[in-house]
Design a protein around this motif. Structure first.
Motif, mmCIF file in Angstrom:
data_model
loop_
_atom_site.group_PDB
_atom_site.id
_atom_site.type_symbol
_atom_site.label_atom_id
_atom_site.label_comp_id
_atom_site.label_asym_id
_atom_site.label_seq_id
_atom_site.Cartn_x
_atom_site.Cartn_y
_atom_site.Cartn_z
ATOM 1 N N ARG A 20 0.833 -1.214 0.000
ATOM 2 C CA ARG A 20 0.000 0.000 0.000
ATOM 3 C C ARG A 20 0.865 1.260 0.000
ATOM 4 O O ARG A 20 0.622 2.180 -0.792
ATOM 5 N N ILE A 24 1.077 4.098 -2.989
ATOM 6 C CA ILE A 24 0.827 5.525 -2.742
ATOM 7 C C ILE A 24 2.043 6.345 -3.180
ATOM 8 O O ILE A 24 1.907 7.393 -3.820
ATOM 9 N N ALA A 65 3.019 9.420 6.504
ATOM 10 C CA ALA A 65 1.803 9.842 5.801
ATOM 11 C C ALA A 65 1.994 11.227 5.186
ATOM 12 O O ALA A 65 1.638 11.450 4.021
ATOM 13 N N CYS A 70 -0.692 11.805 2.255
ATOM 14 C CA CYS A 70 -1.950 11.147 2.606
ATOM 15 C C CYS A 70 -2.121 11.182 4.118
ATOM 16 O O CYS A 70 -1.320 11.773 4.819
ATOM 17 N N THR A 71 -3.155 10.539 4.602
ATOM 18 C CA THR A 71 -3.381 10.431 6.033
ATOM 19 C C THR A 71 -2.929 9.057 6.508
ATOM 20 O O THR A 71 -2.755 8.135 5.689
ATOM 21 N N PRO A 73 -4.758 6.798 8.147
ATOM 22 C CA PRO A 73 -5.724 5.782 7.749
ATOM 23 C C PRO A 73 -5.649 5.398 6.261
ATOM 24 O O PRO A 73 -5.866 4.241 5.913
ATOM 25 N N GLU A 74 -5.296 6.362 5.410
ATOM 26 C CA GLU A 74 -5.193 6.054 3.978
ATOM 27 C C GLU A 74 -4.029 5.118 3.668
ATOM 28 O O GLU A 74 -4.036 4.436 2.634
ATOM 29 N N MET A 75 -3.042 5.046 4.546
ATOM 30 C CA MET A 75 -1.918 4.123 4.343
ATOM 31 C C MET A 75 -2.285 2.692 4.715
ATOM 32 O O MET A 75 -1.586 1.767 4.301
ATOM 33 N N HIS A 79 -8.003 0.315 3.718
ATOM 34 C CA HIS A 79 -8.671 1.604 3.529
ATOM 35 C C HIS A 79 -9.363 1.639 2.184
ATOM 36 O O HIS A 79 -8.970 1.149 1.210
#
Length: 79
Positions: A20, A24, A65, A70-71, A73-75, A79
């Motif tokens: 992930r 990203i 992050a 990103c945040t 949680p997005e990592m 998600h």
């Protein structure tokens, strides 16, 4: 016995996390060196996280992050 995938065949959470953060990073057009410099670590450490050979400490996650744009949680893989 059926030939379908079982839970044991699924990649571990650390493997999914590494995939992930790599996705990203690539999507953001960043190199591992770019992200490592922003986080304050090395390219080798960044690659180890992406290959699930190691995992970042929890206190590193906010900086990671931010470096990825990103945040936290997005990592996360789910998600």
């Amino acid at each position: 016995m059926p030939d379908d995938a079982s839970a044991a065949d699924e990649p571990s959470y650390r493997v999914r996390f590494g995939r992930r953060i790599k996705a990203i990073r690539i999507e953001a057009g960043l190199s591992a060196v770019d992200v490592a410099n922003r986080v304050g670590t090395t390219r080798n450490t960044m690659h180890r996280w992406e290959r699930a050979e190691a995992a970042p400490h929890l206190d590193v996650l906010p900086n990671l992050a931010a470096a990825l744009g990103c945040t936290v949680p997005e990592m996360m893989p789910d998600h």
